[in-house]
Write an enzyme that holds these catalytic residues in place. Structure first.
Site, PDB file in Angstrom:
ATOM      1  N   GLU A   1      -1.809  -7.270   7.592  1.00  0.00           N
ATOM      2  CA  GLU A   1      -0.460  -7.072   8.108  1.00  0.00           C
ATOM      3  C   GLU A   1      -0.223  -7.894   9.369  1.00  0.00           C
ATOM      4  O   GLU A   1      -1.166  -8.282  10.070  1.00  0.00           O
ATOM      5  CB  GLU A   1      -0.222  -5.583   8.395  1.00  0.00           C
TER       6      GLU A   1
ATOM      7  N   HIS B   1       0.828  -1.207   0.000  1.00  0.00           N
ATOM      8  CA  HIS B   1       0.000   0.000   0.000  1.00  0.00           C
ATOM      9  C   HIS B   1       0.868   1.265   0.000  1.00  0.00           C
ATOM     10  O   HIS B   1       2.037   1.253   0.382  1.00  0.00           O
ATOM     11  CB  HIS B   1      -0.947   0.015   1.206  1.00  0.00           C
TER      12      HIS B   1
END
Length: 242
Positions: free
Chosen positions: A110, A10
């Site tokens: 994550e 990202h």
């Protein structure tokens, strides 16, 4: 065609900018992060570029909004609306370029940093020193209150096996109708994608020397069109249609 797996971290957030570990905390991209992802999409996404939408067969994206916004900004041109969007953009806004389905999955969220959420590596090491603990390496030690390396390996290995069975092996089978279309795109986060690349090649997480900066793109595939020979492609390997 040898199928590929593209991994995209990202774009920049305030915490990625200053090195704070960002797992469950969901921060927006910075204006600069959005600008850079848009530029990446224009440079790397297209049927004569690195990520060819018409060759994509599936897209995996993290449940975190920062990853989902990154996928939006890449503008790969999904036929269906994105799972988190109220509607699909009109064709004037974003032409349809791929029929790949987008799947939101916890498999690539994550790393759960637990007690280390929001801290920098320097702060973590200082805290451990004050507590009389030894050195810290996330790839070896994981995070107290969060995930261990074994937790990460378990969820990534399952995903990799799924990708190979559902999308890559059929593509490599020349008798299959799927042959020639089997690229997979993954949009997620720094630590989890570095771990993903290591597990792709069957390496221990403690062997990692890989770096993937915010907004970075990596390419994984196979040598000799053999699913038993997973590899990391250096340089991206652009494909230009004749």
């Amino acid at each position: 065609m040898t199928p590929r797996c593209f991994i995209v971290r990202h774009g920049e957030t305030e915490w990625s900018l200053n090195g704070r570990h960002t797992g469950t905390t969901d921060l927006p991209l910075t204006p600069n992060g959005e600008k850079r992802i848009k530029a990446t999409g224009k440079a790397l996404v297209g049927n004569d570029r690195l990520i060819a939408p018409k060759k994509l067969v599936h897209v995996y994206v993290s449940p975190r909004a920062r990853a989902q916004r990154t996928l939006e900004l890449l503008e790969i041109g999904c036929k269906e609306r994105l799972p988190w969007a109220g509607r699909r953009k009109s064709e004037d806004e974003e032409p349809i370029r791929t029929e790949a389905k987008v799947e939101v999955t916890d498999a690539i969220r994550e790393w759960d940093y637990g007690d280390y959420e929001g801290l920098t590596s320097k702060q973590i090491r200082q805290m451990r020193a004050e507590q009389g603990q030894g050195s810290w390496d996330i790839w070896r030690d994981g995070c107290p209150g969060g995930e261990t390396p074994e937790d990460i390996i378990k969820r990534l290995d399952a995903l990799i096996a799924d990708i190979r069975a559902k999308y890559h092996q059929p593509c490599l089978d020349s008798s299959s109708e799927a042959s020639g279309k089997g690229d997979v795109l993954i949009v997620a986060h720094g630590h989890i994608l570095r771990a993903f690349a290591m597990r792709w090649t069957g390496k221990s997480l403690t062997e990692t020397t890989l770096i993937l900066e915010a907004g970075g793109v990596g390419t994984l595939s196979y040598e000799h069109q053999n699913i038993e020979e997973p590899a990391i492609i250096l340089g991206g390997a652009f494909v230009v249609d004749s």
